[in-house]
Design an enzyme around this catalytic site. Structure first.
Site, PDB file in Angstrom:
ATOM      1  N   PHE A 167       0.809  -1.224   0.000  1.00  0.00           N
ATOM      2  CA  PHE A 167       0.000   0.000   0.000  1.00  0.00           C
ATOM      3  C   PHE A 167       0.841   1.273   0.000  1.00  0.00           C
ATOM      4  CE2 PHE A 167       1.005  -0.024   4.521  1.00  0.00           C
ATOM      5  CZ  PHE A 167       1.118   1.324   4.816  1.00  0.00           C
ATOM      6  N   LYS A 222      -1.241  -7.167  -9.345  1.00  0.00           N
ATOM      7  CA  LYS A 222      -2.184  -7.366  -8.224  1.00  0.00           C
ATOM      8  C   LYS A 222      -1.758  -6.353  -7.159  1.00  0.00           C
ATOM      9  CE  LYS A 222      -2.877  -8.592  -4.594  1.00  0.00           C
ATOM     10  NZ  LYS A 222      -3.196  -7.580  -3.546  1.00  0.00           N
ATOM     11  N   GLU A 264      -4.986  -3.881  -1.818  1.00  0.00           N
ATOM     12  CA  GLU A 264      -6.433  -3.657  -1.769  1.00  0.00           C
ATOM     13  C   GLU A 264      -6.771  -2.444  -0.903  1.00  0.00           C
ATOM     14  OE1 GLU A 264      -4.487  -5.906  -0.516  1.00  0.00           O
ATOM     15  OE2 GLU A 264      -5.515  -7.372   0.751  1.00  0.00           O
ATOM     16  N   ARG A 265      -5.750  -1.862  -0.235  1.00  0.00           N
ATOM     17  CA  ARG A 265      -6.053  -0.729   0.659  1.00  0.00           C
ATOM     18  C   ARG A 265      -6.078   0.610  -0.080  1.00  0.00           C
ATOM     19  NH1 ARG A 265      -2.316  -2.083   5.753  1.00  0.00           N
ATOM     20  NH2 ARG A 265      -1.407  -3.686   4.449  1.00  0.00           N
ATOM     21  N   CYS A 310       9.632   1.689   3.528  1.00  0.00           N
ATOM     22  CA  CYS A 310      10.566   0.604   3.861  1.00  0.00           C
ATOM     23  C   CYS A 310      11.977   1.141   4.018  1.00  0.00           C
ATOM     24  CB  CYS A 310      10.532  -0.471   2.796  1.00  0.00           C
ATOM     25  SG  CYS A 310      11.221   0.093   1.254  1.00  0.00           S
ATOM     26  N   GLU A 332       9.409  -4.534  12.979  1.00  0.00           N
ATOM     27  CA  GLU A 332       9.155  -3.374  12.124  1.00  0.00           C
ATOM     28  C   GLU A 332       7.859  -2.715  12.613  1.00  0.00           C
ATOM     29  OE1 GLU A 332       7.856  -4.142   8.055  1.00  0.00           O
ATOM     30  OE2 GLU A 332       9.004  -2.407   7.385  1.00  0.00           O
TER      31      GLU A 332
HETATM   32  P1  NAD Z   1       1.631  -6.639   3.015  1.00  0.00           P
HETATM   33  O1  NAD Z   1       2.673  -7.701   3.089  1.00  0.00           O
HETATM   34  O2  NAD Z   1       0.517  -6.671   3.983  1.00  0.00           O
HETATM   35  O3  NAD Z   1       0.932  -6.667   1.555  1.00  0.00           O
HETATM   36  C1  NAD Z   1       1.684  -6.714   0.378  1.00  0.00           C
HETATM   37  C2  NAD Z   1       0.882  -7.461  -0.683  1.00  0.00           C
HETATM   38  O4  NAD Z   1       0.675  -8.800  -0.245  1.00  0.00           O
HETATM   39  C3  NAD Z   1      -0.491  -6.853  -0.947  1.00  0.00           C
HETATM   40  O5  NAD Z   1      -0.718  -6.847  -2.338  1.00  0.00           O
HETATM   41  C4  NAD Z   1      -1.444  -7.791  -0.214  1.00  0.00           C
HETATM   42  O6  NAD Z   1      -2.687  -7.888  -0.855  1.00  0.00           O
HETATM   43  C5  NAD Z   1      -0.716  -9.124  -0.260  1.00  0.00           C
HETATM   44  N1  NAD Z   1      -1.009  -9.954   0.916  1.00  0.00           N
HETATM   45  C6  NAD Z   1      -1.282  -9.522   2.178  1.00  0.00           C
HETATM   46  N2  NAD Z   1      -1.502 -10.573   3.001  1.00  0.00           N
HETATM   47  C7  NAD Z   1      -1.352 -11.685   2.257  1.00  0.00           C
HETATM   48  C8  NAD Z   1      -1.432 -13.091   2.531  1.00  0.00           C
HETATM   49  N3  NAD Z   1      -1.726 -13.541   3.763  1.00  0.00           N
HETATM   50  N4  NAD Z   1      -1.204 -13.962   1.536  1.00  0.00           N
HETATM   51  C9  NAD Z   1      -0.906 -13.527   0.308  1.00  0.00           C
HETATM   52  N5  NAD Z   1      -0.825 -12.200  -0.033  1.00  0.00           N
HETATM   53  C10 NAD Z   1      -1.031 -11.299   0.929  1.00  0.00           C
HETATM   54  O7  NAD Z   1       2.400  -5.242   3.044  1.00  0.00           O
HETATM   55  P2  NAD Z   1       1.788  -3.775   3.185  1.00  0.00           P
HETATM   56  O8  NAD Z   1       1.284  -3.579   4.570  1.00  0.00           O
HETATM   57  O9  NAD Z   1       0.884  -3.483   2.041  1.00  0.00           O
HETATM   58  O10 NAD Z   1       3.109  -2.889   2.977  1.00  0.00           O
HETATM   59  C11 NAD Z   1       3.985  -2.570   4.010  1.00  0.00           C
HETATM   60  C12 NAD Z   1       5.144  -3.537   4.062  1.00  0.00           C
HETATM   61  O11 NAD Z   1       5.832  -3.544   2.818  1.00  0.00           O
HETATM   62  C13 NAD Z   1       6.185  -3.151   5.097  1.00  0.00           C
HETATM   63  O12 NAD Z   1       6.639  -4.317   5.735  1.00  0.00           O
HETATM   64  C14 NAD Z   1       7.292  -2.524   4.269  1.00  0.00           C
HETATM   65  O13 NAD Z   1       8.582  -2.574   4.853  1.00  0.00           O
HETATM   66  C15 NAD Z   1       7.216  -3.351   3.039  1.00  0.00           C
HETATM   67  N6  NAD Z   1       7.821  -2.674   1.906  1.00  0.00           N
HETATM   68  C16 NAD Z   1       9.032  -3.109   1.476  1.00  0.00           C
HETATM   69  C17 NAD Z   1       9.657  -2.469   0.430  1.00  0.00           C
HETATM   70  C18 NAD Z   1      11.001  -2.937  -0.067  1.00  0.00           C
HETATM   71  O14 NAD Z   1      11.391  -2.494  -1.114  1.00  0.00           O
HETATM   72  N7  NAD Z   1      11.701  -3.795   0.642  1.00  0.00           N
HETATM   73  C19 NAD Z   1       9.036  -1.376  -0.200  1.00  0.00           C
HETATM   74  C20 NAD Z   1       7.785  -0.967   0.253  1.00  0.00           C
HETATM   75  C21 NAD Z   1       7.183  -1.628   1.314  1.00  0.00           C
END
Ligand code: NAD
Length: 498
Positions: A149, A173, A176-177, A281, A383
């Site tokens: 998100f 994909k 969804e937020r 991140c 985190e």
């Molecule tokens: P998230 O892991 O909750 O979601 C990421 C994606 O995974 C979304 O598209 C979501 O729909 C999907 N998802 C969520 N739960 C799932 C499940 N149980 N099974 C399969 N798919 C699932 O992450 P977020 O809250 O949207 O984003 C924040 C996180 O992303 C933080 O941990 C941040 O550090 C990380 N991030 C990392 C980078 C990087 O480059 N390393 C960059 C941006 C964000």
């Protein structure tokens, strides 16, 4: 109310599932939309459309594909304000911060526009008698991206321009937020002349992700999100025979050496810790001052700065940070602070319980400064992904380096110092993928590549730059003998060119 649908083969569709999820404006807490949640049927349809578009797109010359990226650049420059407003409406970040996200995304589009030279192969004449060899990189086929998100424009645009420029077709994909930005990305590409089916958007959550991971015709998956999901995506995607890059979470430290300019370091910590409400991140979440004197002076400088943070909706041009993405995230961050407090951290500035006049139902959290944090506390290990800066006092430089190297995450880090020896030693020894020397958020430019170490990444390739060219293509090496009329008969020894 805005209804956000999939885009498959150039057509908007609600798909066959009746599942939906509410989308909110985090500044007001009002529901502004509803996103349809797809699953296997929608992923199947999107892959079918991407497969149908693949032969013509992958056969098009790199220059032709690059022309779409040049047009996309022009479209994004013209519609920059609209893109930033779309990001902020569902994410909540300030308009200027959203414009910064657009600028970083544009850099990747510009790099992708140079794809003809990035894809140039190698040629060697006379590797053996009358034999030449050339190597080329060919597209993989249908690729997919699963995105978080926090950068609804930039992270998808780390992936899509590079994947498409390399000759692949794509299924996105998004989170969804804040899903509206994904559909706007599609519109921008469409306006830039991208043929139908080359890019498809399927909204959804876990069901859609699982369908991507299991689909036999998806060759590669790029994921960015939290570490537990990154590890899951990597493991399941690899088990299904796919190429996977999965970037995860972070805990980024900044060392402040006693010789650093403390005002400069404090200002850097403010931007890196509280910009985008700490939902980056690459946010610095741990300040590591060296020695008690440096620590006391730094906390004295940070306290008034954190107290003076201007928090407001994205429409307030004086705001320095906006709300948290959801009420649940805000409550989780508040619980992390409470845990830290009960474990012995000193709450120097407390951002919990912030209310904003006129925005009483928004998901607000003020900047929080924690001192005397230690490495065994959960507030240090986990985190937080919010506007919380921890100060962990180290007695010397060596202890600070060990601290960072021992942490499970290794995304970004920084050191503030005037000491060239310390800076060089830090850059060489630190077990982190992206390192800043007096630079608090060292996000690499588009012609380098983005990626952490340790449990901040699963897979061998980072995002964009040369890493992306390698991730989204496979190597083919062709060895050619031109018939010269001389018959040498059957050779049974392993062939050598010497
Ligand atoms: P998230 O892991 O909750 O979601 C990421 C994606 O995974 C979304 O598209 C979501 O729909 C999907 N998802 C969520 N739960 C799932 C499940 N149980 N099974 C399969 N798919 C699932 O992450 P977020 O809250 O949207 O984003 C924040 C996180 O992303 C933080 O941990 C941040 O550090 C990380 N991030 C990392 C980078 C990087 O480059 N390393 C960059 C941006 C964000």
């Amino acid at each position: 109310m805005n209804r956000i649908e999939h885009i498959i083969g150039g057509e908007k569709t609600a798909g066959s599932s009746s599942n939906t999820q509410a989308v909110y404006n985090p500044a007001t807490g009002e529901q502004t939309g509803e996103v349809v949640l797809g699953a296997a049927a929608e992923i199947d349809a999107a892959v079918e459309a991407a497969m149908a578009a693949l032969p013509a797109w992958s056969k098009a010359s790199p220059v032709k594909r690059a022309k779409v990226m040049f047009s996309l650049r022009a479209v994004m420059l013209r519609r920059g304000d609209e893109i930033a407003s779309t990001i902020s409406a569902e994410h909540g970040k300030t308009h200027d911060d959203a414009l910064g996200e657009v600028t970083r995304a544009l850099e990747v589009v510009e790099y992708a526009a140079g794809i003809a030279s990035h894809l140039q192969g190698d040629f060697s004449r006379e590797v053996g008698p009358g034999i030449d060899t050339h190597s080329e990189r060919q597209a993989l086929g249908v690729c997919a991206g699963i995105t978080p998100f926090n950068f609804p424009a930039m992270v998808p645009l780390w992936m899509i321009p590079m994947a498409l420029a390399c000759g692949n077709t794509f299924v996105l994909k998004p989170s969804e937020r804040d899903p509206s930005m994904a559909n706007l990305i599609y519109d921008l590409f469409k306006e830039a002349g991208l043929p139908d089916g080359v890019l498809n958007v399927v909204h959804g959550g876990k069901d859609a992700v699982d369908a991507v991971l299991d689909h036999k015709d998806i060759q590669a998956v790029s994921f960015v999100g939290s570490t537990p999901i990154a590890e899951y995506v990597y493991t399941r995607g690899c088990a299904a025979g796919k190429r996977v890059q999965a970037l995860g979470g972070a805990k980024n430290h900044m060392i402040i050496m006693p010789d650093a300019d403390l005002d400069q370091a404090a200002d850097a910590l403010m931007g890196a810790g509280f910009g985008s409400a700490g939902e980056r991140c690459m946010a610095i979440s741990v300040a590591v001052p060296i020695g008690e004197g440096t620590a006391d002076a730094l906390v004295d400088k940070l306290k008034p700065r954190v107290e003076a943070l201007k928090i407001g909706p994205s429409t307030d041009s004086s705001a320095e940070m906006g709300p948290i993405i959801t009420a649940a995230s805000r409550d989780r961050i508040a619980a992390c602070i409470a845990n830290g407090e009960s474990e012995g951290a000193k709450v120097v500035v407390d951002g919990r319980g912030l209310k904003l006049q006129g925005y009483e139902n928004g998901y607000w959290m003020g900047g929080t400064l924690l001192d005397n944090v230690t490495k065994d506390m959960s507030v240090y290990k986990e985190e937080i992904f919010g506007p919380v800066l921890s100060v962990l006092r180290a007695k010397d430089y060596g202890e600070a380096v060990d601290l960072i190297n021992d942490h499970e995450y290794g995304n970004g880090t920084a050191i503030f110092t005037r000491d060239g020896d310390a800076a060089q030693d830090f850059a060489r020894r630190i077990q982190v993928g992206m390192v800043g020397i007096n630079v608090p958020i060292p996000v690499p430019v588009a012609y380098h590549s983005f990626g952490g170490w340790k449990r901040s990444i699963f897979g061998a390739h980072g995002m964009y730059g040369k890493e992306a060219v390698h991730f989204y293509t496979r190597l083919k090496t062709v060895t050619t003998r031109w018939p010269d009329g001389i018959r040498s008969g059957a050779q049974f020894n392993f062939p050598s060119m010497g």
